[in-house]
Design a protein around this motif. Sequence first.
Motif, short mmCIF file in Angstrom:
data_model
loop_
_atom_site.label_atom_id
_atom_site.label_comp_id
_atom_site.label_asym_id
_atom_site.label_seq_id
_atom_site.Cartn_x
_atom_site.Cartn_y
_atom_site.Cartn_z
N MET A 163 -4.58 -9.28 -9.53
CA MET A 163 -5.46 -8.39 -8.94
C MET A 163 -4.53 -7.50 -8.75
SD MET A 163 -6.49 -8.92 -5.41
CE MET A 163 -7.87 -9.46 -5.38
N THR A 164 -4.60 -6.59 -9.19
CA THR A 164 -3.82 -4.98 -8.67
C THR A 164 -3.05 -5.78 -7.35
OG1 THR A 164 -5.07 -3.73 -10.15
CG2 THR A 164 -3.49 -2.08 -9.21
N LYS A 165 -1.99 -5.47 -7.19
CA LYS A 165 -1.11 -4.53 -5.68
C LYS A 165 -1.98 -3.27 -5.20
CE LYS A 165 3.03 -5.31 -7.57
NZ LYS A 165 4.72 -5.20 -8.11
N LYS A 166 -1.76 -2.92 -4.14
CA LYS A 166 -2.09 -2.64 -3.08
C LYS A 166 -0.97 -1.78 -2.67
CE LYS A 166 -6.94 -3.95 -2.81
NZ LYS A 166 -8.00 -4.66 -1.72
N ALA A 167 -0.99 -0.34 -2.67
CA ALA A 167 0.72 0.25 -1.62
C ALA A 167 -0.06 1.49 -0.89
CB ALA A 167 0.93 0.99 -2.58
N LEU A 168 -0.47 1.09 0.57
CA LEU A 168 -0.64 2.32 1.45
C LEU A 168 0.21 3.61 2.19
CD1 LEU A 168 -2.86 2.30 4.01
CD2 LEU A 168 -2.18 1.23 5.34
N PHE A 169 -0.54 4.62 1.69
CA PHE A 169 0.70 5.37 2.55
C PHE A 169 -0.29 6.04 3.53
CE2 PHE A 169 1.28 9.69 2.68
CZ PHE A 169 3.08 10.00 3.31
N ILE A 170 0.36 6.20 4.91
CA ILE A 170 -0.63 5.97 6.18
C ILE A 170 -0.06 7.81 6.45
CG2 ILE A 170 -0.73 5.91 8.86
CD1 ILE A 170 -0.34 2.81 7.99
N ALA A 171 -0.58 8.65 5.80
CA ALA A 171 -0.39 10.18 6.49
C ALA A 171 -0.40 10.99 7.71
CB ALA A 171 -0.93 11.04 5.36
#
Length: 407
Positions: free
Chosen positions: A1-9
């Motif tokens: 499963m592809t890892k997820k990165a979250l950018f909180i803008a």
Amino acid sequence: MTKKALFIAKNWPEPNSTAAGRRTLDVLQIIEEMGFSIHIACTAEATPFQADFDQLGYVTHAIDVNCSSFDQWVAKLQPALVIYDRFVMEEQFGWRVREQVPNALTLLDTSDLHCLRIAREKAFKHNKAINLFNETAVREISAISRCDFTLMISKAEIDILKTEFNIPSFKCLYLPFLVSKLPKPSQIRFKDRQHLVMIGGFKHEPNRDATRWLREALWPAIRPSLPKGTEMHVFGAYADHAMNQLNAPKVGFFVKGRTESSLKTVEQYRLNLAPLRFGAGQKGKILEGWLTGTPTLTTPIGAESMLGDQPNIYELSDKPELFAKQVAHYYLNEGQWQELQSDGYQRIAKDFLKENQIGAFTSTLENALTNVAIHRSQDFWQQLMWQNQLGAMKYMSRWIEAKNKPD
């Protein structure tokens, strides 16, 4: 499963409006190249100038502050990496991320060190000594301490974090502005260029002050030394009434507002000016001059974090008379103009090429991602900050949420 990165803008990135917007997309591209799928969550309204995230393949989400709906959402998303866009986003969402996805690696992107910029602005405007230990510093350094890493664009600011605030070196990740490949030398020659340009978004107070200073003090000193009809053109997104009031065609000073392409615009001019009297971080307006082969003149504050260990070829000054003298010298002297143009290209090659700059950043993140617990075990101050501050932020947010509910 592809890892997820979250950018909180804080705001949706606008790459054609600000250098910060372009840098954000550069950082996200690096994260994507590390094998992450990119998710961007933002509390602000969409704008017509934001990046085309669908084309980039990034997933966007609208989120609210002080709302527990974020908790269920982020728990379901399960990002392995969370990036906060400046310390205010970490204050709002850091404790929620820590509760819902405690094993996510956290990265604070400062863009520039806010407490330093604000301290310099206050010192300049009130003619006082710089006070780094201000209210903003308390908040910003607390956020830095709570995160696993802090992304820094300026080596000078890393030194300040280490010496003034005792932030450990291992928490600071250096990543300057990035250039994918060396620019081709500009085909627009000295004799085919005219006029002077400055560029910078007007939501940024250092740019507003620079425009005022340029109009009121610098341009009157510069103009008499230049050929008749030479003009000063200032470009920047979000010009308001106060900035537009500085427009003065009778003396050759023009506030132009937004430009669709800053690089194409800057390349048409003979000189690029960056007359900053306070500020922090790296300066996108200077890099744009170098990229387009447009010789750039700046002040000591403008040059900070841009020059590396290579000495400058002209005397840096924030004195109007000397600054004006430098402008006239390079505007009128083709040989010196070409030397300054060449200096800009050399600085890009030495300090800003992506392939030379991202290695330490990606390897450090990858090592920490393999075992977040081991990375955190060496960071006592992070443990202390979470022990003492999580409750205060959490219950303040809960109180606001409850207060906002209808009766």
